[in-house]
Design a protein around this motif. Structure first.
Motif, PDB file in Angstrom:
ATOM      1  N   UNK A 270     -24.955 -84.999 -46.106  1.00  0.00           N
ATOM      2  CA  UNK A 270     -25.065 -86.430 -45.798  1.00  0.00           C
ATOM      3  C   UNK A 270     -24.031 -87.205 -46.612  1.00  0.00           C
ATOM      4  N   UNK A 271     -23.455 -88.236 -45.977  1.00  0.00           N
ATOM      5  CA  UNK A 271     -22.434 -89.047 -46.659  1.00  0.00           C
ATOM      6  C   UNK A 271     -23.062 -90.174 -47.485  1.00  0.00           C
ATOM      7  N   UNK A 272     -24.408 -90.185 -47.616  1.00  0.00           N
ATOM      8  CA  UNK A 272     -25.042 -91.296 -48.335  1.00  0.00           C
ATOM      9  C   UNK A 272     -24.612 -91.314 -49.808  1.00  0.00           C
ATOM     10  N   UNK A 273     -24.352 -90.118 -50.372  1.00  0.00           N
ATOM     11  CA  UNK A 273     -23.753 -90.055 -51.720  1.00  0.00           C
ATOM     12  C   UNK A 273     -22.514 -89.176 -51.617  1.00  0.00           C
ATOM     13  N   UNK A 274     -21.366 -89.766 -51.262  1.00  0.00           N
ATOM     14  CA  UNK A 274     -20.172 -88.979 -50.947  1.00  0.00           C
ATOM     15  C   UNK A 274     -19.788 -87.979 -52.031  1.00  0.00           C
ATOM     16  N   UNK A 275     -20.019 -88.326 -53.307  1.00  0.00           N
ATOM     17  CA  UNK A 275     -19.581 -87.434 -54.387  1.00  0.00           C
ATOM     18  C   UNK A 275     -20.308 -86.083 -54.323  1.00  0.00           C
ATOM     19  N   UNK A 276     -21.523 -86.065 -53.744  1.00  0.00           N
ATOM     20  CA  UNK A 276     -22.287 -84.806 -53.668  1.00  0.00           C
ATOM     21  C   UNK A 276     -21.826 -83.902 -52.518  1.00  0.00           C
ATOM     22  N   UNK A 277     -20.887 -84.397 -51.671  1.00  0.00           N
ATOM     23  CA  UNK A 277     -20.341 -83.521 -50.619  1.00  0.00           C
ATOM     24  C   UNK A 277     -19.229 -82.636 -51.171  1.00  0.00           C
ATOM     25  N   UNK A 278     -18.977 -82.758 -52.482  1.00  0.00           N
ATOM     26  CA  UNK A 278     -17.949 -81.937 -53.129  1.00  0.00           C
ATOM     27  C   UNK A 278     -18.533 -81.049 -54.208  1.00  0.00           C
ATOM     28  N   UNK A 279     -17.661 -80.204 -54.758  1.00  0.00           N
ATOM     29  CA  UNK A 279     -18.040 -79.303 -55.852  1.00  0.00           C
ATOM     30  C   UNK A 279     -17.346 -79.796 -57.124  1.00  0.00           C
ATOM     31  N   UNK A 280     -18.121 -79.961 -58.188  1.00  0.00           N
ATOM     32  CA  UNK A 280     -17.561 -80.364 -59.481  1.00  0.00           C
ATOM     33  C   UNK A 280     -16.867 -79.166 -60.120  1.00  0.00           C
ATOM     34  N   UNK A 281     -15.574 -79.315 -60.433  1.00  0.00           N
ATOM     35  CA  UNK A 281     -14.833 -78.297 -61.200  1.00  0.00           C
ATOM     36  C   UNK A 281     -14.576 -78.892 -62.583  1.00  0.00           C
ATOM     37  N   UNK A 282     -15.141 -78.239 -63.580  1.00  0.00           N
ATOM     38  CA  UNK A 282     -15.087 -78.757 -64.948  1.00  0.00           C
ATOM     39  C   UNK A 282     -14.354 -77.728 -65.816  1.00  0.00           C
TER      40      UNK A 282
ATOM     41  N   UNK B 142     -13.695 -81.820 -52.376  1.00  0.00           N
ATOM     42  CA  UNK B 142     -14.528 -81.784 -51.165  1.00  0.00           C
ATOM     43  C   UNK B 142     -14.866 -80.352 -50.738  1.00  0.00           C
ATOM     44  N   UNK B 143     -16.126 -80.143 -50.346  1.00  0.00           N
ATOM     45  CA  UNK B 143     -16.550 -78.818 -49.894  1.00  0.00           C
ATOM     46  C   UNK B 143     -15.704 -78.329 -48.727  1.00  0.00           C
ATOM     47  N   UNK B 144     -15.341 -79.263 -47.832  1.00  0.00           N
ATOM     48  CA  UNK B 144     -14.519 -78.908 -46.660  1.00  0.00           C
ATOM     49  C   UNK B 144     -13.181 -78.310 -47.103  1.00  0.00           C
ATOM     50  N   UNK B 145     -12.549 -78.912 -48.112  1.00  0.00           N
ATOM     51  CA  UNK B 145     -11.255 -78.422 -48.590  1.00  0.00           C
ATOM     52  C   UNK B 145     -11.384 -76.998 -49.132  1.00  0.00           C
TER      53      UNK B 145
ATOM     54  N   UNK C 201      -3.476 -73.313 -59.534  1.00  0.00           N
ATOM     55  CA  UNK C 201      -4.252 -74.541 -59.312  1.00  0.00           C
ATOM     56  C   UNK C 201      -3.725 -75.631 -60.233  1.00  0.00           C
ATOM     57  N   UNK C 202      -3.348 -76.766 -59.632  1.00  0.00           N
ATOM     58  CA  UNK C 202      -2.834 -77.891 -60.422  1.00  0.00           C
ATOM     59  C   UNK C 202      -3.662 -79.133 -60.105  1.00  0.00           C
ATOM     60  N   UNK C 203      -4.024 -79.872 -61.149  1.00  0.00           N
ATOM     61  CA  UNK C 203      -4.912 -81.034 -60.998  1.00  0.00           C
ATOM     62  C   UNK C 203      -4.141 -82.310 -61.341  1.00  0.00           C
ATOM     63  N   UNK C 204      -4.253 -83.339 -60.477  1.00  0.00           N
ATOM     64  CA  UNK C 204      -3.767 -84.672 -60.832  1.00  0.00           C
ATOM     65  C   UNK C 204      -4.967 -85.613 -60.771  1.00  0.00           C
ATOM     66  N   UNK C 205      -4.717 -86.911 -60.924  1.00  0.00           N
ATOM     67  CA  UNK C 205      -5.845 -87.851 -60.938  1.00  0.00           C
ATOM     68  C   UNK C 205      -6.512 -87.995 -59.573  1.00  0.00           C
TER      69      UNK C 205
ATOM     70  N   UNK D 187     -14.086 -89.579 -55.295  1.00  0.00           N
ATOM     71  CA  UNK D 187     -14.271 -90.559 -56.371  1.00  0.00           C
ATOM     72  C   UNK D 187     -15.754 -90.724 -56.675  1.00  0.00           C
ATOM     73  N   UNK D 188     -16.029 -91.205 -57.874  1.00  0.00           N
ATOM     74  CA  UNK D 188     -17.423 -91.445 -58.270  1.00  0.00           C
ATOM     75  C   UNK D 188     -17.835 -90.497 -59.375  1.00  0.00           C
ATOM     76  N   UNK D 189     -18.920 -90.840 -60.049  1.00  0.00           N
ATOM     77  CA  UNK D 189     -19.409 -90.018 -61.158  1.00  0.00           C
ATOM     78  C   UNK D 189     -20.356 -88.952 -60.639  1.00  0.00           C
ATOM     79  N   UNK D 190     -20.029 -87.705 -60.925  1.00  0.00           N
ATOM     80  CA  UNK D 190     -20.922 -86.617 -60.531  1.00  0.00           C
ATOM     81  C   UNK D 190     -22.106 -86.613 -61.494  1.00  0.00           C
ATOM     82  N   UNK D 191     -23.330 -86.451 -61.002  1.00  0.00           N
ATOM     83  CA  UNK D 191     -24.489 -86.513 -61.911  1.00  0.00           C
ATOM     84  C   UNK D 191     -24.448 -85.400 -62.965  1.00  0.00           C
ATOM     85  N   UNK D 192     -25.040 -85.677 -64.123  1.00  0.00           N
ATOM     86  CA  UNK D 192     -25.142 -84.658 -65.177  1.00  0.00           C
ATOM     87  C   UNK D 192     -26.254 -83.681 -64.791  1.00  0.00           C
ATOM     88  N   UNK D 193     -25.849 -82.545 -64.257  1.00  0.00           N
ATOM     89  CA  UNK D 193     -26.838 -81.590 -63.735  1.00  0.00           C
ATOM     90  C   UNK D 193     -27.378 -80.661 -64.825  1.00  0.00           C
TER      91      UNK D 193
END
Length: 378
Positions: free
Chosen positions: A156-168, A204-207, A224-228, A246-252
């Motif tokens: 669901x796009x209701x919280x767009x940031x959750x449609x992706x995977x956090x890479x830390x 994004x999960x799709x990517x 793998x190269x990361x920019x802003x 964009x957006x803050x990923x929740x502290x899981x």
């Protein structure tokens, strides 16, 4: 621009870049593919502005001439039509020539096509990626990370940031986390070369799914190269650029329990198959709920019922059950996807009570963690 190319190599390149082309784009030129020809080979680029895929077909591969470069140049051609034409050409060789006003001629055997192209300089430029924020992961490990996490992103796009995977990235370790707030998947790996600083990006999960398809059976390392705003995944021949969410990923980290009341160790494949059978009845219900209960003698019961259809019960022998007895209900779909990510190995399932999240790990490997929030059924 004029060149001759082996048709199967051009199709390989098109297969990669077409994954990024969307017919729904608001930027008309992005319905096209950019072709750039130099002495070194042919560069193909496809994009939907969220994902950009670029692949290079070298003029010569393993001593064999793949492309005969007659005149260098560049053009944008309509993606789907160009792809269909190349796919259906009658012979294994293709000649492509661009004349004035972007008129593009495609010849193969006795077949001739004429397409009207567009000016290549109007195609959006690729983002700049700096070298100082790069690390390398083997291709098979990248595919594992995707397989073990992406299924848990929100649809669901209701919280767009959750449609992706956090890479830390932190202290020489990469942690990848996906959650849709009902379940969570986490994978940790140690990086061979440590990056300075910390990075938190949401891809994004799709990517990541497209990346996994592009890697295929390749054994090449992935740079793998990361920019802003972007992340770049690069193998020897293919580059995939993706925008970041964009957006803050929740502290899981606070969701993951540290103490457990019941620990069950059992064969993951047997558990998966029992839940699969129980879900035959559960599937008819809207929620697809299955129950797990611990019994005497290291036995676990998997059950499900539907008022209209009937009920199912199955006992499975576990390796061990430690702690309090447990009765818990959960989504069969979530549990099966978590077990699939653990790849059929023996699993440890750790419970903290009937209404608290529980976690699954492989007995042999604690780098993959799956967490599921149970369902209240009474």
């Amino acid at each position: 621009m004029k060149f001759e190319i082996m048709r199967h190599r051009l199709l390989d390149g098109l297969n990669d870049v077409m994954k990024a082309v969307s017919s729904k784009t608001t930027i008309p030129i992005l319905t096209g593919i950019k072709l750039e020809l130099t002495d070194e080979g042919l560069k193909l680029t496809g994009s939907d502005s969220d994902i950009t895929i670029q692949t290079i077909i070298k003029a010569e591969e393993d001593g064999e001439q793949v492309i005969r470069v007659i005149e260098e140049g560049s053009i944008v051609v309509q993606a789907r039509m160009f792809n269909e034409i190349i796919r259906k050409l009658p012979t294994s060789d293709v000649e492509i020539e661009v004349k004035e006003n972007y008129h593009t001629h495609i010849r193969s055997g006795k077949s001739k096509f004429h397409l009207i192209g567009q000016e290549a300089s109007e195609y959006p430029l690729l983002p700049e990626v700096l070298d100082d924020r790069q690390f390398v992961i083997p291709a098979d490990l990248v595919k594992s990370i995707v397989r073990e996490t992406v299924f848990a992103v929100a649809t669901s796009e209701s919280r767009p940031v959750l449609t992706g995977v956090l890479w830390q990235v932190k202290d020489g370790e990469l942690t990848c986390v996906a959650t849709d707030s009902h379940r969570l998947a986490r994978r940790k790996i140690s990086l061979e070369q440590a990056l300075e600083g910390e990075y938190n990006v949401v891809i994004p999960g799709k990517s990541l799914n497209e990346l996994s398809k592009i890697i295929g059976e390749s054994s090449q390392p992935v740079n793998i190269a990361i920019t802003n705003q972007q992340v770049l995944f690069k193998t020897e021949d293919v580059s995939l650029y993706s925008r970041l969410l964009e957006g803050n990923y929740p502290d899981t980290s606070r969701l993951i329990p540290t103490e457990y009341k019941t620990i069950v160790t059992m064969n993951g494949k047997a558990l998966f198959q029992a839940i699969d059978r129980a879900s035959l009845l559960a599937r008819e219900e809207r929620n697809n709920i299955v129950r797990l209960s611990s019994l005497e003698g290291n036995t676990v019961e998997i059950s499900s019922s539907s008022p209209e259809i009937g009920e199912v019960e199955e006992e499975i022998q576990s390796t061990s059950i430690e702690g309090e007895e447990i009765k818990i209900s959960f989504s069969a779909k979530y549990m099966m996807e978590a077990l699939r990510a653990l790849d059929g190995h023996d699993v440890i399932v750790q419970f903290t009570g009937a209404m608290r999240p529980f976690i699954l790990n492989s007995v042999h490997d604690d780098t993959v963690l799956q967490l599921i929030v149970p369902v209240r059924t009474y």
